[in-house]
Design a protein around this motif. Structure first.
Motif, PDB file in Angstrom:
ATOM      1  N   LEU A   1      38.339  46.318  37.590  1.00 19.58           N
ATOM      2  CA  LEU A   1      37.175  47.269  37.663  1.00 19.58           C
ATOM      3  C   LEU A   1      36.686  47.109  39.249  1.00 19.58           C
ATOM      4  O   LEU A   1      37.275  46.247  39.864  1.00 19.58           O
ATOM      5  CB  LEU A   1      36.079  46.941  36.668  1.00 19.58           C
ATOM      6  CG  LEU A   1      36.540  47.070  35.362  1.00 19.58           C
ATOM      7  CD1 LEU A   1      35.460  46.408  34.393  1.00 19.58           C
ATOM      8  CD2 LEU A   1      36.751  48.550  35.159  1.00 19.58           C
ATOM      9  N   PRO A   2      35.924  47.837  39.662  1.00 17.75           N
ATOM     10  CA  PRO A   2      35.310  47.942  40.972  1.00 17.75           C
ATOM     11  C   PRO A   2      34.652  46.667  41.462  1.00 17.75           C
ATOM     12  O   PRO A   2      34.881  46.625  42.812  1.00 17.75           O
ATOM     13  CB  PRO A   2      34.500  49.060  41.401  1.00 17.75           C
ATOM     14  CG  PRO A   2      34.810  49.931  40.043  1.00 17.75           C
ATOM     15  CD  PRO A   2      35.238  49.279  38.947  1.00 17.75           C
ATOM     16  N   SER A   3      34.297  45.892  40.771  1.00 20.98           N
ATOM     17  CA  SER A   3      33.375  44.679  41.363  1.00 20.98           C
ATOM     18  C   SER A   3      33.975  43.300  40.437  1.00 20.98           C
ATOM     19  O   SER A   3      34.321  43.526  39.221  1.00 20.98           O
ATOM     20  CB  SER A   3      32.077  44.865  41.264  1.00 20.98           C
ATOM     21  OG  SER A   3      31.603  44.819  39.998  1.00 20.98           O
ATOM     22  N   HIS A   4      33.658  42.300  41.245  1.00 23.80           N
ATOM     23  CA  HIS A   4      33.722  40.993  40.515  1.00 23.80           C
ATOM     24  C   HIS A   4      32.995  40.966  39.127  1.00 23.80           C
ATOM     25  O   HIS A   4      33.373  40.601  38.057  1.00 23.80           O
ATOM     26  CB  HIS A   4      33.260  39.732  41.488  1.00 23.80           C
ATOM     27  CG  HIS A   4      33.484  38.581  40.764  1.00 23.80           C
ATOM     28  ND1 HIS A   4      32.389  37.843  40.201  1.00 23.80           N
ATOM     29  CD2 HIS A   4      34.435  37.670  40.648  1.00 23.80           C
ATOM     30  CE1 HIS A   4      32.618  36.598  39.658  1.00 23.80           C
ATOM     31  NE2 HIS A   4      33.899  36.486  40.004  1.00 23.80           N
ATOM     32  N   GLY A   5      31.642  41.186  39.233  1.00 16.57           N
ATOM     33  CA  GLY A   5      30.729  41.247  38.154  1.00 16.57           C
ATOM     34  C   GLY A   5      31.255  41.980  37.059  1.00 16.57           C
ATOM     35  O   GLY A   5      31.063  41.611  35.735  1.00 16.57           O
ATOM     36  N   GLU A   6      31.749  43.301  37.305  1.00 15.55           N
ATOM     37  CA  GLU A   6      32.197  44.088  36.169  1.00 15.55           C
ATOM     38  C   GLU A   6      33.520  43.633  35.755  1.00 15.55           C
ATOM     39  O   GLU A   6      33.667  43.653  34.250  1.00 15.55           O
ATOM     40  CB  GLU A   6      32.552  45.406  36.729  1.00 15.55           C
ATOM     41  CG  GLU A   6      31.278  46.281  37.265  1.00 15.55           C
ATOM     42  CD  GLU A   6      31.732  47.445  37.924  1.00 15.55           C
ATOM     43  OE1 GLU A   6      31.580  48.590  37.339  1.00 15.55           O
ATOM     44  OE2 GLU A   6      31.949  47.500  39.122  1.00 15.55           O
ATOM     45  N   ASN A   7      34.401  43.134  36.299  1.00 12.60           N
ATOM     46  CA  ASN A   7      35.579  42.470  35.862  1.00 12.60           C
ATOM     47  C   ASN A   7      35.275  41.234  34.905  1.00 12.60           C
ATOM     48  O   ASN A   7      35.836  41.246  34.021  1.00 12.60           O
ATOM     49  CB  ASN A   7      36.441  41.846  37.162  1.00 12.60           C
ATOM     50  CG  ASN A   7      37.255  43.200  37.655  1.00 12.60           C
ATOM     51  OD1 ASN A   7      37.883  43.836  36.860  1.00 12.60           O
ATOM     52  ND2 ASN A   7      37.335  42.938  38.938  1.00 12.60           N
ATOM     53  N   VAL A   8      34.225  40.381  35.280  1.00  6.21           N
ATOM     54  CA  VAL A   8      33.895  39.089  34.469  1.00  6.21           C
ATOM     55  C   VAL A   8      33.146  39.682  33.314  1.00  6.21           C
ATOM     56  O   VAL A   8      33.432  39.140  32.135  1.00  6.21           O
ATOM     57  CB  VAL A   8      32.935  38.356  35.489  1.00  6.21           C
ATOM     58  CG1 VAL A   8      32.347  37.216  34.418  1.00  6.21           C
ATOM     59  CG2 VAL A   8      33.797  37.441  36.465  1.00  6.21           C
ATOM     60  N   ALA A   9      32.288  40.525  33.436  1.00  2.48           N
ATOM     61  CA  ALA A   9      31.700  40.946  32.020  1.00  2.48           C
ATOM     62  C   ALA A   9      32.803  41.684  31.163  1.00  2.48           C
ATOM     63  O   ALA A   9      32.355  41.466  29.959  1.00  2.48           O
ATOM     64  CB  ALA A   9      30.537  41.986  32.399  1.00  2.48           C
ATOM     65  N   ALA A  10      33.638  42.466  31.631  1.00  7.79           N
ATOM     66  CA  ALA A  10      34.343  43.226  30.739  1.00  7.79           C
ATOM     67  C   ALA A  10      35.817  42.479  30.435  1.00  7.79           C
ATOM     68  O   ALA A  10      36.553  42.860  29.117  1.00  7.79           O
ATOM     69  CB  ALA A  10      34.777  44.710  31.514  1.00  7.79           C
ATOM     70  N   ASN A  11      36.067  41.528  30.986  1.00  9.91           N
ATOM     71  CA  ASN A  11      37.583  40.959  30.641  1.00  9.91           C
ATOM     72  C   ASN A  11      37.314  39.450  30.352  1.00  9.91           C
ATOM     73  O   ASN A  11      37.057  38.754  31.440  1.00  9.91           O
ATOM     74  CB  ASN A  11      38.319  41.311  31.990  1.00  9.91           C
ATOM     75  CG  ASN A  11      39.764  40.909  31.828  1.00  9.91           C
ATOM     76  OD1 ASN A  11      40.118  40.030  30.880  1.00  9.91           O
ATOM     77  ND2 ASN A  11      40.519  41.152  32.577  1.00  9.91           N
TER      78      ASN A  11
ATOM     79  N   LEU B   1      44.029  42.556  48.420  1.00  9.58           N
ATOM     80  CA  LEU B   1      43.516  43.080  47.015  1.00  9.58           C
ATOM     81  C   LEU B   1      43.452  41.950  46.200  1.00  9.58           C
ATOM     82  O   LEU B   1      42.427  41.603  45.569  1.00  9.58           O
ATOM     83  CB  LEU B   1      44.322  44.176  46.563  1.00  9.58           C
ATOM     84  CG  LEU B   1      44.187  45.269  47.526  1.00  9.58           C
ATOM     85  CD1 LEU B   1      45.009  46.651  46.870  1.00  9.58           C
ATOM     86  CD2 LEU B   1      42.923  45.884  47.886  1.00  9.58           C
ATOM     87  N   GLY B   2      44.380  41.064  45.908  1.00 12.55           N
ATOM     88  CA  GLY B   2      44.489  40.095  44.817  1.00 12.55           C
ATOM     89  C   GLY B   2      44.591  40.765  43.383  1.00 12.55           C
ATOM     90  O   GLY B   2      44.603  42.051  43.353  1.00 12.55           O
ATOM     91  N   THR B   3      44.712  40.135  42.549  1.00 16.61           N
ATOM     92  CA  THR B   3      45.079  40.447  40.785  1.00 16.61           C
ATOM     93  C   THR B   3      44.091  41.398  40.504  1.00 16.61           C
ATOM     94  O   THR B   3      44.453  42.360  40.003  1.00 16.61           O
ATOM     95  CB  THR B   3      44.890  39.125  40.213  1.00 16.61           C
ATOM     96  OG1 THR B   3      45.696  38.015  40.671  1.00 16.61           O
ATOM     97  CG2 THR B   3      45.379  39.431  38.801  1.00 16.61           C
ATOM     98  N   LEU B   4      42.859  41.289  40.763  1.00 15.28           N
ATOM     99  CA  LEU B   4      41.904  42.227  40.383  1.00 15.28           C
ATOM    100  C   LEU B   4      41.198  43.249  41.337  1.00 15.28           C
ATOM    101  O   LEU B   4      40.239  43.553  41.208  1.00 15.28           O
ATOM    102  CB  LEU B   4      40.800  41.730  39.584  1.00 15.28           C
ATOM    103  CG  LEU B   4      41.343  40.881  38.064  1.00 15.28           C
ATOM    104  CD1 LEU B   4      40.171  40.073  37.504  1.00 15.28           C
ATOM    105  CD2 LEU B   4      41.730  41.890  37.148  1.00 15.28           C
ATOM    106  N   GLY B   5      42.098  43.582  42.467  1.00 15.23           N
ATOM    107  CA  GLY B   5      41.659  44.230  43.474  1.00 15.23           C
ATOM    108  C   GLY B   5      41.679  45.728  43.448  1.00 15.23           C
ATOM    109  O   GLY B   5      41.410  46.357  44.339  1.00 15.23           O
ATOM    110  N   LEU B   6      42.729  46.234  42.626  1.00 15.98           N
ATOM    111  CA  LEU B   6      43.103  47.559  42.659  1.00 15.98           C
ATOM    112  C   LEU B   6      42.535  48.269  41.316  1.00 15.98           C
ATOM    113  O   LEU B   6      43.234  48.462  40.409  1.00 15.98           O
ATOM    114  CB  LEU B   6      44.834  47.517  42.445  1.00 15.98           C
ATOM    115  CG  LEU B   6      45.247  49.239  42.820  1.00 15.98           C
ATOM    116  CD1 LEU B   6      44.870  49.740  43.984  1.00 15.98           C
ATOM    117  CD2 LEU B   6      46.798  48.916  42.575  1.00 15.98           C
TER     118      LEU B   6
END
Length: 126
Positions: free
Chosen positions: A50-60, A87-92
């Motif tokens: 997802l576009p941001s760190h916060g969104e990734n942590v909340a959703a995954n 980019l890294g793992t959750l950067g795309l």
């Protein structure tokens, strides 16, 4: 920058969990585009970012693990050359992947409805 792919030589390209590791993913996408014949397609598989760190942590629920190995494996690779994007793992995310695909000259971009617990797949048309 590595070996060049032959121009307009392929009907199909497939990558899986690779673009986020590339130091210069935009250059890689442009090289894949040049390597495809007219009408060729690229199936790009990458993490469901997802576009941001916060969104990734909340959703995954696996985001912490993904960020952990990103720091040790993916991000060092993605920062391995001068001018690297890192980019890294959750950067795309899907939005970034589409923007980069359009910039590389792909005429169409579609998120595929392929069920997978970790990855998302895109179809890019030359």
């Amino acid at each position: 920058e590595g070996a060049a792919l032959p121009a307009a030589a392929f009907d199909l390209a497939f990558t899986h969990d690779a673009v986020h590791d590339m130091a210069k993913p935009r250059a890689v996408m442009a090289a894949v585009r040049r390597a495809l014949k007219p009408g060729g397609v690229w199936v790009l598989g990458d993490f469901k970012a997802l576009p941001s760190h916060g969104e990734n942590v909340a959703a995954n629920p696996l985001a912490a693990l993904a960020y952990g190995y990103s720091c040790h494996i993916c991000l060092p690779s993605a920062l391995s050359a001068p001018g690297a994007e890192g980019l890294g793992t959750l950067g795309l995310s899907a939005g970034l992947a589409e923007a980069m695909a359009r910039e590389a000259g792909f005429s169409a971009f579609k998120v595929l409805d392929w069920p997978h617990p970790i990855n998302r797949f895109y179809l890019l048309a030359a």
